[in-house]
Design an enzyme around this catalytic site. Structure first.
Site, PDB file in Angstrom:
ATOM      1  N   HIS A 214      -6.681  -0.550   0.370  1.00 13.84           N
ATOM      2  CA  HIS A 214      -6.364  -1.960   0.568  1.00 13.84           C
ATOM      3  C   HIS A 214      -6.315  -2.712  -0.760  1.00 13.84           C
ATOM      4  O   HIS A 214      -7.318  -2.807  -1.466  1.00 13.84           O
ATOM      5  CB  HIS A 214      -7.389  -2.628   1.495  1.00 13.84           C
ATOM      6  CG  HIS A 214      -7.024  -4.058   1.786  1.00 13.84           C
ATOM      7  ND1 HIS A 214      -6.210  -4.420   2.838  1.00 13.84           N
ATOM      8  CD2 HIS A 214      -7.319  -5.202   1.127  1.00 13.84           C
ATOM      9  CE1 HIS A 214      -6.038  -5.734   2.829  1.00 13.84           C
ATOM     10  NE2 HIS A 214      -6.693  -6.233   1.798  1.00 13.84           N
TER      11      HIS A 214
ATOM     12  N   ASP B  77      10.298  -0.657   8.465  1.00 11.00           N
ATOM     13  CA  ASP B  77       9.893  -1.984   8.916  1.00 11.00           C
ATOM     14  C   ASP B  77      10.230  -2.114  10.402  1.00 11.00           C
ATOM     15  O   ASP B  77      11.299  -1.696  10.853  1.00 11.00           O
ATOM     16  CB  ASP B  77      10.630  -3.058   8.096  1.00 11.00           C
ATOM     17  CG  ASP B  77      10.007  -4.437   8.270  1.00 11.00           C
ATOM     18  OD1 ASP B  77       9.406  -4.947   7.317  1.00 11.00           O
ATOM     19  OD2 ASP B  77      10.115  -5.000   9.396  1.00 11.00           O
TER      20      ASP B  77
ATOM     21  N   CYS C 171      -6.963  -5.227   9.170  1.00  7.25           N
ATOM     22  CA  CYS C 171      -5.754  -5.271   8.338  1.00  7.25           C
ATOM     23  C   CYS C 171      -4.727  -4.338   8.969  1.00  7.25           C
ATOM     24  O   CYS C 171      -4.976  -3.139   9.135  1.00  7.25           O
ATOM     25  CB  CYS C 171      -6.052  -4.854   6.896  1.00  7.25           C
ATOM     26  SG  CYS C 171      -4.541  -4.610   5.939  1.00  7.25           S
TER      27      CYS C 171
ATOM     28  N   ASN D 292       6.817  -9.687  -1.593  1.00  4.71           N
ATOM     29  CA  ASN D 292       6.404 -11.062  -1.304  1.00  4.71           C
ATOM     30  C   ASN D 292       4.926 -11.199  -1.642  1.00  4.71           C
ATOM     31  O   ASN D 292       4.124 -10.345  -1.260  1.00  4.71           O
ATOM     32  CB  ASN D 292       6.656 -11.390   0.172  1.00  4.71           C
ATOM     33  CG  ASN D 292       8.131 -11.367   0.524  1.00  4.71           C
ATOM     34  OD1 ASN D 292       8.975 -11.746  -0.278  1.00  4.71           O
ATOM     35  ND2 ASN D 292       8.452 -10.907   1.719  1.00  4.71           N
TER      36      ASN D 292
ATOM     37  N   HIS E 251      -1.660  -7.113   2.891  1.00  2.24           N
ATOM     38  CA  HIS E 251      -1.899  -5.788   2.296  1.00  2.24           C
ATOM     39  C   HIS E 251      -0.633  -5.522   1.490  1.00  2.24           C
ATOM     40  O   HIS E 251       0.475  -5.510   2.064  1.00  2.24           O
ATOM     41  CB  HIS E 251      -2.124  -4.750   3.403  1.00  2.24           C
ATOM     42  CG  HIS E 251      -2.367  -3.343   2.939  1.00  2.24           C
ATOM     43  ND1 HIS E 251      -3.447  -2.589   3.374  1.00  2.24           N
ATOM     44  CD2 HIS E 251      -1.661  -2.527   2.107  1.00  2.24           C
ATOM     45  CE1 HIS E 251      -3.411  -1.382   2.826  1.00  2.24           C
ATOM     46  NE2 HIS E 251      -2.328  -1.327   2.050  1.00  2.24           N
TER      47      HIS E 251
ATOM     48  N   CYS F 248      -3.751  -1.345   6.820  1.00  3.53           N
ATOM     49  CA  CYS F 248      -4.846  -0.370   6.736  1.00  3.53           C
ATOM     50  C   CYS F 248      -4.894   0.457   8.018  1.00  3.53           C
ATOM     51  O   CYS F 248      -5.136   1.672   7.973  1.00  3.53           O
ATOM     52  CB  CYS F 248      -6.187  -1.062   6.512  1.00  3.53           C
ATOM     53  SG  CYS F 248      -6.509  -1.528   4.800  1.00  3.53           S
TER      54      CYS F 248
ATOM     55  N   HIS G 108       2.630  -4.651  -0.144  1.00  2.00           N
ATOM     56  CA  HIS G 108       3.711  -3.781   0.321  1.00  2.00           C
ATOM     57  C   HIS G 108       4.996  -4.138  -0.395  1.00  2.00           C
ATOM     58  O   HIS G 108       5.261  -5.302  -0.663  1.00  2.00           O
ATOM     59  CB  HIS G 108       3.905  -3.892   1.840  1.00  2.00           C
ATOM     60  CG  HIS G 108       4.074  -5.297   2.341  1.00  2.00           C
ATOM     61  ND1 HIS G 108       3.009  -6.163   2.515  1.00  2.00           N
ATOM     62  CD2 HIS G 108       5.183  -5.996   2.679  1.00  2.00           C
ATOM     63  CE1 HIS G 108       3.450  -7.327   2.959  1.00  2.00           C
ATOM     64  NE2 HIS G 108       4.766  -7.260   3.051  1.00  2.00           N
TER      65      HIS G 108
ATOM     66  N   HIS H 205       9.012  -4.069   0.059  1.00  9.08           N
ATOM     67  CA  HIS H 205      10.146  -3.875   0.958  1.00  9.08           C
ATOM     68  C   HIS H 205      11.260  -3.174   0.172  1.00  9.08           C
ATOM     69  O   HIS H 205      11.569  -3.587  -0.959  1.00  9.08           O
ATOM     70  CB  HIS H 205      10.724  -5.219   1.419  1.00  9.08           C
ATOM     71  CG  HIS H 205       9.817  -6.069   2.236  1.00  9.08           C
ATOM     72  ND1 HIS H 205       9.954  -6.220   3.599  1.00  9.08           N
ATOM     73  CD2 HIS H 205       8.772  -6.856   1.879  1.00  9.08           C
ATOM     74  CE1 HIS H 205       9.038  -7.065   4.046  1.00  9.08           C
ATOM     75  NE2 HIS H 205       8.297  -7.464   3.021  1.00  9.08           N
TER      76      HIS H 205
HETATM   77  P1  AMP Z   1       5.879  -9.886   4.428  1.00  7.27           P
HETATM   78  O1  AMP Z   1       6.458 -11.186   4.898  1.00  7.27           O
HETATM   79  O2  AMP Z   1       6.406  -9.477   3.075  1.00  7.27           O
HETATM   80  O3  AMP Z   1       4.375  -9.863   4.514  1.00  7.27           O
HETATM   81  O4  AMP Z   1       6.464  -8.786   5.399  1.00  7.27           O
HETATM   82  C1  AMP Z   1       5.750  -8.153   6.411  1.00  7.27           C
HETATM   83  C2  AMP Z   1       6.698  -7.178   7.065  1.00  7.27           C
HETATM   84  O5  AMP Z   1       5.938  -6.322   7.881  1.00  7.27           O
HETATM   85  C3  AMP Z   1       7.773  -7.821   7.942  1.00  7.27           C
HETATM   86  O6  AMP Z   1       9.081  -7.458   7.459  1.00  7.27           O
HETATM   87  C4  AMP Z   1       7.493  -7.231   9.327  1.00  7.27           C
HETATM   88  O7  AMP Z   1       8.671  -6.973  10.056  1.00  7.27           O
HETATM   89  C5  AMP Z   1       6.742  -5.966   8.988  1.00  7.27           C
HETATM   90  N1  AMP Z   1       5.834  -5.491  10.030  1.00  7.27           N
HETATM   91  C6  AMP Z   1       4.937  -6.200  10.743  1.00  7.27           C
HETATM   92  N2  AMP Z   1       4.261  -5.417  11.597  1.00  7.27           N
HETATM   93  C7  AMP Z   1       4.752  -4.153  11.400  1.00  7.27           C
HETATM   94  C8  AMP Z   1       4.471  -2.883  11.995  1.00  7.27           C
HETATM   95  N3  AMP Z   1       3.541  -2.750  12.957  1.00  7.27           N
HETATM   96  N4  AMP Z   1       5.182  -1.809  11.580  1.00  7.27           N
HETATM   97  C9  AMP Z   1       6.116  -1.936  10.629  1.00  7.27           C
HETATM   98  N5  AMP Z   1       6.432  -3.111  10.020  1.00  7.27           N
HETATM   99  C10 AMP Z   1       5.754  -4.200  10.417  1.00  7.27           C
HETATM  100 ZN    ZN Z   2      -5.198  -3.339   4.241  1.00  7.24          ZN
END
Ligand code: AMP
Ligand code: ZN
EC number: 3.-.-.-
Length: 116
Positions: free
Chosen positions: A46, A30, A4, A86, A97, A7, A99, A101
């Site tokens: 998680h 992000d 993950c 989302n 996982h 994680c 989150h 935004h």
């Molecule tokens: P979601 O579509 O809500 O699952 O958004 C996932 C978000 O994670 C996206 O806006 C990506 O740009 C962001 N993301 C993916 N990998 C990383 C990372 N390694 N560090 C920071 N943000 C990330």
């Molecule tokens: Zn996780």
């Protein structure tokens, strides 16, 4: 949770530009920002998505929102911001996982969704 991404960020195996860290919550920039301010706030533990969260997760979910508010002000969006969680396939969740935004900046972020 093995394999993950968030994680691994929470565990320090993958780097992130952290802006907040405590024993249960982490926040970081992000990697592909959609607005001048674009942070992600995650529980360290998680939880796959809001759809799998339970009543037991209410305290951490509440703290995520309180931290989001403080970070938005500190990180350049003092005049309001948007929180997006989302969730699942319909919600277009890409990282499995939970989150939040936090998006904002000096200009309004625009309408909530494009109408279809
Ligand atoms: P979601 O579509 O809500 O699952 O958004 C996932 C978000 O994670 C996206 O806006 C990506 O740009 C962001 N993301 C993916 N990998 C990383 C990372 N390694 N560090 C920071 N943000 C990330
Ligand atoms: Zn996780």
């Amino acid at each position: 949770m093995e394999n993950c991404l968030f994680c691994k960020i929470a565990g320090g195996q993958i780097p992130a530009r952290k802006v907040h860290e405590d024993d249960e919550i982490l926040a970081f920039h992000d990697i592909n920002p959609a607005r001048p301010v674009h942070l992600l706030v995650i529980p360290r533990r998680h939880i796959t998505s809001l759809a799998t969260a339970t009543e037991a997760d209410v305290p951490v979910l509440g703290r995520m929102l309180a931290i989001a508010n403080r970070l938005a002000s500190e990180q350049g969006s003092p005049d309001g911001f948007r929180v997006i969680i989302n969730t699942g396939r319909i919600g277009h969740q890409e990282v499995q996982h939970l989150h939040a935004h936090i998006v904002g900046g000096p200009e309004p972020v625009g309408p909530m969704l494009k109408r279809i």
